[in-house]
Design an enzyme around this catalytic site. Sequence first.
Site, PDB file in Angstrom:
ATOM      1  N   LYS A 135       3.114 -10.177  -4.179  1.00 42.41           N
ATOM      2  CA  LYS A 135       3.864  -9.187  -3.634  1.00 42.41           C
ATOM      3  C   LYS A 135       5.466 -10.148  -2.772  1.00 42.41           C
ATOM      4  O   LYS A 135       6.070  -9.110  -3.810  1.00 42.41           O
ATOM      5  CB  LYS A 135       3.278  -8.530  -2.558  1.00 42.41           C
ATOM      6  CG  LYS A 135       2.050  -8.265  -2.481  1.00 42.41           C
ATOM      7  CD  LYS A 135       1.169  -7.720  -1.633  1.00 42.41           C
ATOM      8  CE  LYS A 135       0.132  -7.445  -0.859  1.00 42.41           C
ATOM      9  NZ  LYS A 135      -0.828  -6.692   0.529  1.00 42.41           N
ATOM     10  N   GLY A 139       1.167  -0.941  -0.037  1.00 45.12           N
ATOM     11  CA  GLY A 139      -0.030  -0.182  -0.229  1.00 45.12           C
ATOM     12  C   GLY A 139       0.642   1.289   0.123  1.00 45.12           C
ATOM     13  O   GLY A 139       1.588   1.505  -0.924  1.00 45.12           O
TER      14      GLY A 139
END
Length: 430
Positions: A207, A136
């Site tokens: 990720k 994020g």
Amino acid sequence: MTQPLRIAIAGLGTVGAGVIRLIETNGELIARRAGRPIEVVAVSARDRSRDRGVDLSRYQWVDDTAALVHAGDADVVVELIGGSDGPALTLARTSLSAGKSFVTANKAMIAHHGLELAEVAEAKGVALKFEAAVAGGVPVIKGLREGAAANEISQVFGILNGTCNFILSKMESEGRDFAEVLAEAQALGFAEADPSFDIDGVDAAHKLSILASIAFGTRPAFDAVAVTGIRHVLAADIAEAAALGYRIRLVGVGEAGPHGLFQRVHPHLVPLDHPLAHVTGSLNAVVAEGNFVGRLFFQGRGAGDGPTASAVVADLIDIARGEFGPPYAMPAASLTAAAPEQASERRGRAYVRLHVADKVGVLAEIAAAMRDAGVSIESLMQRGANADGSVLVAIVTHEGPERCIAQALEKLESSASVLGRPMWMHVLGG
């Protein structure tokens, strides 16, 4: 007046609306930092009528997402649709091929197709940026790609999924079972109606593969990530870990060494004196080890409209400044195709939990299986009988090859005394 950077946004969910809100709220500050204004000129989404809390009337609306590339004379296309393929990938390919810079928060697409897209971006001399795809609003990609660019990175690891961390933290603080806490996470919006990508570790694996590529200069290799999620972690495991001086976290680990590239997402017992043990709730955290800079630690909110929009706009500011650079910190052609390292010869300590029949001789059978496989036991604990007549046995091993633990568990799984499948977690740092 300096020409503004014109952007077109595909996807107007919480993040897309957040990007517009951030640009409207901090527009003057952003322009000063970017050296010129950043302006939204066109948008696209499935539903025109939905109230998104921002005024969209000033922007050109495009029903066909693929046509967004040519709308409003945009310089940059921002993709916030999601999904590894489908409209998102089509838009990425079309935008880059048309010579438009491209910004995305789509970790699945970058994990599966990032190398292809990077090659097109470099050939066209435009930017491909995806800071928001990992952690994020935490600038970990920028930190590795730019701040640590002079370092050889030996290891990158961390807590990469906020949903799993929220669940494990709640189980830890309140002594509740997984299913109950998952239901609460869904009610609060931390988990999707189908939470499989999160709780089974797939999101974290996407990720990790991106971080590993940037950290080690290797081609993205999502298919080589070994993945185990948290759906089989019990409240009893949390309690046992606490009694031993650990907390359970879902940790993604990437290492580059002489035996190849190792990538794994797996629940770990994290020592209380390690910084990851104190990352709670929906926070993300990443640790990288550089040969000159030493240990780097990044922590922050890994999801939500504000943090993700912040990362998207940070990428736009870089583009406005003319800071492109290769997406993976070095030209795509120079990324190596590293062979995956097999886990069998890796050494470490492990936590093993078994449910076994409450009868004489079971502990001796377990100890014999461990001995025959070459596993040295550091500690063994047995807890009281459950309603079904089983007892919980928790074992922590001394350091040794992983293949030995696998052999011991394979033998125990075939035992009539062992009820259900054993749970195996790694001990971080050992």
